[in-house]
Design a protein around this motif. Structure first.
Motif, PDB file in Angstrom:
ATOM      1  N   GLN A  56      14.158   5.115 -32.840  1.00 54.13           N
ATOM      2  CA  GLN A  56      14.384   4.051 -31.866  1.00 54.13           C
ATOM      3  C   GLN A  56      15.866   4.059 -31.541  1.00 54.13           C
ATOM      4  O   GLN A  56      16.699   3.876 -32.433  1.00 54.13           O
ATOM      5  CB  GLN A  56      13.973   2.701 -32.470  1.00 54.13           C
ATOM      6  CG  GLN A  56      14.047   1.570 -31.485  1.00 54.13           C
ATOM      7  CD  GLN A  56      13.316   0.334 -31.993  1.00 54.13           C
ATOM      8  OE1 GLN A  56      13.044   0.197 -33.176  1.00 54.13           O
ATOM      9  NE2 GLN A  56      13.007  -0.567 -31.079  1.00 54.13           N
ATOM     10  N   TYR A  57      16.204   4.329 -30.268  1.00 53.70           N
ATOM     11  CA  TYR A  57      17.612   4.320 -29.885  1.00 53.70           C
ATOM     12  C   TYR A  57      18.107   2.884 -29.838  1.00 53.70           C
ATOM     13  O   TYR A  57      17.347   1.986 -29.469  1.00 53.70           O
ATOM     14  CB  TYR A  57      17.793   4.992 -28.513  1.00 53.70           C
ATOM     15  CG  TYR A  57      17.710   6.505 -28.568  1.00 53.70           C
ATOM     16  CD1 TYR A  57      18.756   7.252 -29.091  1.00 53.70           C
ATOM     17  CD2 TYR A  57      16.586   7.171 -28.102  1.00 53.70           C
ATOM     18  CE1 TYR A  57      18.690   8.640 -29.141  1.00 53.70           C
ATOM     19  CE2 TYR A  57      16.504   8.561 -28.151  1.00 53.70           C
ATOM     20  CZ  TYR A  57      17.577   9.283 -28.672  1.00 53.70           C
ATOM     21  OH  TYR A  57      17.500  10.647 -28.733  1.00 53.70           O
ATOM     22  N   PRO A  58      19.369   2.672 -30.193  1.00 53.48           N
ATOM     23  CA  PRO A  58      19.917   1.312 -30.143  1.00 53.48           C
ATOM     24  C   PRO A  58      19.750   0.727 -28.742  1.00 53.48           C
ATOM     25  O   PRO A  58      19.967   1.425 -27.755  1.00 53.48           O
ATOM     26  CB  PRO A  58      21.410   1.511 -30.462  1.00 53.48           C
ATOM     27  CG  PRO A  58      21.522   2.861 -31.081  1.00 53.48           C
ATOM     28  CD  PRO A  58      20.380   3.675 -30.588  1.00 53.48           C
ATOM     29  N   PRO A  65       6.103  17.118 -21.231  1.00 49.81           N
ATOM     30  CA  PRO A  65       6.867  16.811 -20.015  1.00 49.81           C
ATOM     31  C   PRO A  65       8.214  16.179 -20.341  1.00 49.81           C
ATOM     32  O   PRO A  65       8.456  15.747 -21.470  1.00 49.81           O
ATOM     33  CB  PRO A  65       5.969  15.829 -19.266  1.00 49.81           C
ATOM     34  CG  PRO A  65       5.006  15.309 -20.264  1.00 49.81           C
ATOM     35  CD  PRO A  65       4.902  16.305 -21.359  1.00 49.81           C
ATOM     36  N   SER A  66       9.065  16.104 -19.336  1.00 51.30           N
ATOM     37  CA  SER A  66      10.404  15.545 -19.488  1.00 51.30           C
ATOM     38  C   SER A  66      10.336  14.139 -20.087  1.00 51.30           C
ATOM     39  O   SER A  66       9.518  13.324 -19.681  1.00 51.30           O
ATOM     40  CB  SER A  66      11.066  15.502 -18.113  1.00 51.30           C
ATOM     41  OG  SER A  66      12.380  15.108 -18.252  1.00 51.30           O
ATOM     42  N   GLY A  67      11.187  13.897 -21.070  1.00 50.89           N
ATOM     43  CA  GLY A  67      11.272  12.560 -21.658  1.00 50.89           C
ATOM     44  C   GLY A  67      10.256  12.277 -22.753  1.00 50.89           C
ATOM     45  O   GLY A  67      10.175  11.152 -23.246  1.00 50.89           O
ATOM     46  N   CYS A  68       9.509  13.288 -23.182  1.00 47.43           N
ATOM     47  CA  CYS A  68       8.451  13.036 -24.176  1.00 47.43           C
ATOM     48  C   CYS A  68       8.989  13.008 -25.607  1.00 47.43           C
ATOM     49  O   CYS A  68       8.257  12.703 -26.537  1.00 47.43           O
ATOM     50  CB  CYS A  68       7.329  14.061 -24.046  1.00 47.43           C
ATOM     51  SG  CYS A  68       7.797  15.702 -24.617  1.00 47.43           S
ATOM     52  N   GLY A  69      10.264  13.360 -25.792  1.00 43.48           N
ATOM     53  CA  GLY A  69      10.851  13.237 -27.136  1.00 43.48           C
ATOM     54  C   GLY A  69      11.126  14.556 -27.848  1.00 43.48           C
ATOM     55  O   GLY A  69      11.447  14.565 -29.029  1.00 43.48           O
ATOM     56  N   LYS A  70      11.063  15.672 -27.135  1.00 46.79           N
ATOM     57  CA  LYS A  70      11.266  16.989 -27.765  1.00 46.79           C
ATOM     58  C   LYS A  70      12.692  17.121 -28.306  1.00 46.79           C
ATOM     59  O   LYS A  70      12.903  17.456 -29.470  1.00 46.79           O
ATOM     60  CB  LYS A  70      11.020  18.120 -26.747  1.00 46.79           C
ATOM     61  CG  LYS A  70       9.690  18.056 -26.043  1.00 46.79           C
ATOM     62  CD  LYS A  70       9.529  19.186 -25.037  1.00 46.79           C
ATOM     63  CE  LYS A  70      10.449  19.146 -23.828  1.00 46.79           C
ATOM     64  NZ  LYS A  70      10.167  18.079 -22.855  1.00 46.79           N
ATOM     65  N   THR A  71      13.661  16.858 -27.421  1.00 41.94           N
ATOM     66  CA  THR A  71      15.063  17.025 -27.815  1.00 41.94           C
ATOM     67  C   THR A  71      15.436  16.037 -28.914  1.00 41.94           C
ATOM     68  O   THR A  71      16.140  16.388 -29.865  1.00 41.94           O
ATOM     69  CB  THR A  71      15.976  16.867 -26.582  1.00 41.94           C
ATOM     70  OG1 THR A  71      15.677  17.933 -25.685  1.00 41.94           O
ATOM     71  CG2 THR A  71      17.442  16.935 -26.957  1.00 41.94           C
ATOM     72  N   THR A  72      14.944  14.814 -28.800  1.00 43.50           N
ATOM     73  CA  THR A  72      15.227  13.820 -29.844  1.00 43.50           C
ATOM     74  C   THR A  72      14.724  14.326 -31.198  1.00 43.50           C
ATOM     75  O   THR A  72      15.416  14.231 -32.205  1.00 43.50           O
ATOM     76  CB  THR A  72      14.547  12.481 -29.478  1.00 43.50           C
ATOM     77  OG1 THR A  72      15.066  12.034 -28.227  1.00 43.50           O
ATOM     78  CG2 THR A  72      14.790  11.434 -30.541  1.00 43.50           C
ATOM     79  N   THR A  73      13.532  14.913 -31.217  1.00 46.04           N
ATOM     80  CA  THR A  73      12.974  15.441 -32.475  1.00 46.04           C
ATOM     81  C   THR A  73      13.871  16.543 -33.031  1.00 46.04           C
ATOM     82  O   THR A  73      14.201  16.554 -34.220  1.00 46.04           O
ATOM     83  CB  THR A  73      11.543  15.986 -32.231  1.00 46.04           C
ATOM     84  OG1 THR A  73      10.747  14.934 -31.673  1.00 46.04           O
ATOM     85  CG2 THR A  73      10.912  16.468 -33.526  1.00 46.04           C
TER      86      THR A  73
HETATM   87  P1  ATP Z   1      13.627  16.726 -21.415  1.00 39.91           P
HETATM   88  O1  ATP Z   1      12.535  17.770 -21.351  1.00 39.91           O
HETATM   89  O2  ATP Z   1      13.863  16.052 -20.108  1.00 39.91           O
HETATM   90  O3  ATP Z   1      14.885  17.195 -22.093  1.00 39.91           O
HETATM   91  P2  ATP Z   1      12.702  15.460 -23.878  1.00 39.91           P
HETATM   92  O4  ATP Z   1      11.257  15.634 -24.091  1.00 39.91           O
HETATM   93  O5  ATP Z   1      13.617  16.339 -24.634  1.00 39.91           O
HETATM   94  O6  ATP Z   1      13.041  15.508 -22.328  1.00 39.91           O
HETATM   95  P3  ATP Z   1      14.226  13.299 -25.022  1.00 39.91           P
HETATM   96  O7  ATP Z   1      15.523  13.748 -24.458  1.00 39.91           O
HETATM   97  O8  ATP Z   1      14.009  13.464 -26.470  1.00 39.91           O
HETATM   98  O9  ATP Z   1      13.011  13.928 -24.228  1.00 39.91           O
HETATM   99  O10 ATP Z   1      14.062  11.762 -24.656  1.00 39.91           O
HETATM  100  C1  ATP Z   1      12.996  10.969 -25.158  1.00 39.91           C
HETATM  101  C2  ATP Z   1      13.193   9.521 -24.709  1.00 39.91           C
HETATM  102  O11 ATP Z   1      14.331   8.971 -25.347  1.00 39.91           O
HETATM  103  C3  ATP Z   1      13.412   9.367 -23.219  1.00 39.91           C
HETATM  104  O12 ATP Z   1      12.732   8.202 -22.802  1.00 39.91           O
HETATM  105  C4  ATP Z   1      14.915   9.191 -23.106  1.00 39.91           C
HETATM  106  O13 ATP Z   1      15.239   8.405 -21.994  1.00 39.91           O
HETATM  107  C5  ATP Z   1      15.258   8.490 -24.396  1.00 39.91           C
HETATM  108  N1  ATP Z   1      16.616   8.825 -24.868  1.00 39.91           N
HETATM  109  C6  ATP Z   1      17.108  10.065 -25.115  1.00 39.91           C
HETATM  110  N2  ATP Z   1      18.369  10.012 -25.553  1.00 39.91           N
HETATM  111  C7  ATP Z   1      18.710   8.691 -25.588  1.00 39.91           C
HETATM  112  C8  ATP Z   1      19.895   7.959 -25.964  1.00 39.91           C
HETATM  113  N3  ATP Z   1      20.983   8.594 -26.405  1.00 39.91           N
HETATM  114  N4  ATP Z   1      19.853   6.621 -25.869  1.00 39.91           N
HETATM  115  C9  ATP Z   1      18.760   5.970 -25.423  1.00 39.91           C
HETATM  116  N5  ATP Z   1      17.605   6.591 -25.056  1.00 39.91           N
HETATM  117  C10 ATP Z   1      17.580   7.928 -25.141  1.00 39.91           C
END
Ligand code: ATP
Length: 359
Positions: free
Chosen positions: A12-14, A39-47
């Motif tokens: 959970q981002y702050p 798809p974009s924004g699904c959380g891959k990079t965050t993981t």
């Molecule tokens: P993409 O393919 O576009 O890179 P992704 O699958 O890697 O997308 P993430 O970048 O992990 O997705 O983002 C997942 C969710 O977390 C999105 O809703 C994004 O807006 C949110 N998010 C990512 N980074 C932050 C941050 N630093 N602060 C707040 N929310 C964030």
């Protein structure tokens, strides 16, 4: 090499009410190649950033090689990352770019030379070692970026869309190279892409994500054959699976301009539902030749796309446009009325409300 273990990992981002990643569970094999796709924004990079330690996980636990890495700095996790922007130092030679992190860690000179030479050999860039990045092609630069990761001989590689700056042909070549490289080095690898073809061709297992939630983790074959829900079924496979909502009428599923025979297994899967969502892959739809076909879908051809080895057509059946893959010798023109058919055992069935697969 190492096993990476994610147990109920969440983020959970702050300042955000939603979880960017929810309940991610995965135990890799030692040396496995795992792809995260969605798809974009699904959380891959965050993981990936949580595994790397660049982002703290706010729920669950992450173990690398049996060690809980909560609170462990990225540099102490024994991982190496390759990102989309591979930002090489322009004033340094390829050799110095590759040696940079080892010099920082104060490896001795002979060891650095040996590691750089070996990595360059594996990547086929030995002849480029004394060049500067500006004298390299995109693909060569990408190899140097991989080289920088390899020389560290990490337990885990994390690659986040490493090929997205390359043109289409080079991407295809490089993805085969990365797979070969993985086979040679046997290092546990996480690879992020939003491209399902890349995921299917590279991953030993693929985690399909949507809205922060893993929808299914499986082998490419199982994802294609037995998708767990409508999302995975539609995401995996090109062109995408066709979907039709139908009424169940005894042994048939019917709707405007179509009638599909259900075999015993499909009837059982449908249970006592009166409505069902049917999925049919384009490669399983054919032009009907016999009148007695048990599955029939009729409509007008809207688009014809000859692709050389095959032809794609789009047919308006009732309110739904279906994509079908036909043989190039079959003559079809826009506006033609056609009937499509499909073998009953090729139908996918989903619950129309929950969208979960039924068979
Ligand atoms: P993409 O393919 O576009 O890179 P992704 O699958 O890697 O997308 P993430 O970048 O992990 O997705 O983002 C997942 C969710 O977390 C999105 O809703 C994004 O807006 C949110 N998010 C990512 N980074 C932050 C941050 N630093 N602060 C707040 N929310 C964030």
């Amino acid at each position: 090499m190492a096993v990476v273990e994610l147990s109920k990992v969440g983020k959970q981002y702050p300042g955000s009410d939603d979880l960017a990643v929810k309940d991610f569970n995965l135990v890799t094999e030692d040396g496995e190649f795992v792809v995260l796709v969605g798809p974009s924004g699904c959380g891959k990079t965050t993981t990936m950033r949580m595994i790397a330690g660049l982002e703290e996980h706010t729920q669950g636990a992450i173990k690398i090689g049996g060690r809980d890495v909560t609170g462990v700095a990225p540099k102490d996790r024994d991982i190496a990352m390759v990102f989309q922007s591979y930002a090489l130092y322009p004033h340094m030679t390829v050799r110095d770019n590759m040696a940079f992190s080892l010099k920082l860690k104060k490896y001795d000179k002979a060891d650095i030379k040996k590691r750089v030479d070996e990595a360059a050999e594996v990547l086929g860039i030995t002849a480029l070692l004394e060049r500067k990045p500006r004298a390299l092609s995109g693909g060569q630069r990408q190899r140097v970026a991989l080289g920088r990761a390899i020389v560290r001989q990490p337990q885990v590689f994390l690659m986040d869309e490493p090929l997205s700056n390359l043109d289409a042909k080079l991407r295809v070549d490089m993805r085969a190279e990365i797979v070969k490289l993985h086979r040679k080095l046997g290092v546990t690898t996480f690879y992020v892409t939003h491209d399902q073809t890349e995921a299917m061709t590279m991953g030993q297992r693929i985690a399909v994500m949507k809205d922060g939630i893993v929808q299914q983790i499986d082998s490419p074959n199982n994802l294609y054959q037995r998708p767990s829900n409508v999302f995975v079924a539609g995401f995996i496979g090109t062109p995408s699976m066709n979907f039709l909502d139908a009424d169940i009428d005894g042994e048939r599923a019917t709707g405007t301009s179509f009638e599909l025979a259900l075999d015993e297994a499909h009837r059982q899967a449908a249970g006592d539902r009166s409505r069902i969502r049917i999925g049919i892959r384009p490669e399983h739809l054919h032009l009907a030749s016999a009148d007695d076909s048990r599955c029939r879908l009729s409509g007008a051809v809207e688009v014809v796309e000859p692709l050389g080895s095959l032809t794609m057509i789009q047919v308006k059946v009732g309110e739904t446009t279906l994509t079908a893959q036909i043989e190039p010798h079959q003559q079809v023109a826009m506006g033609d009325d056609v009937t499509l058919t499909c073998a009953p055992d090729k139908l996918y069935l989903f619950d129309p409300e929950s969208e979960a697969a039924l068979i």
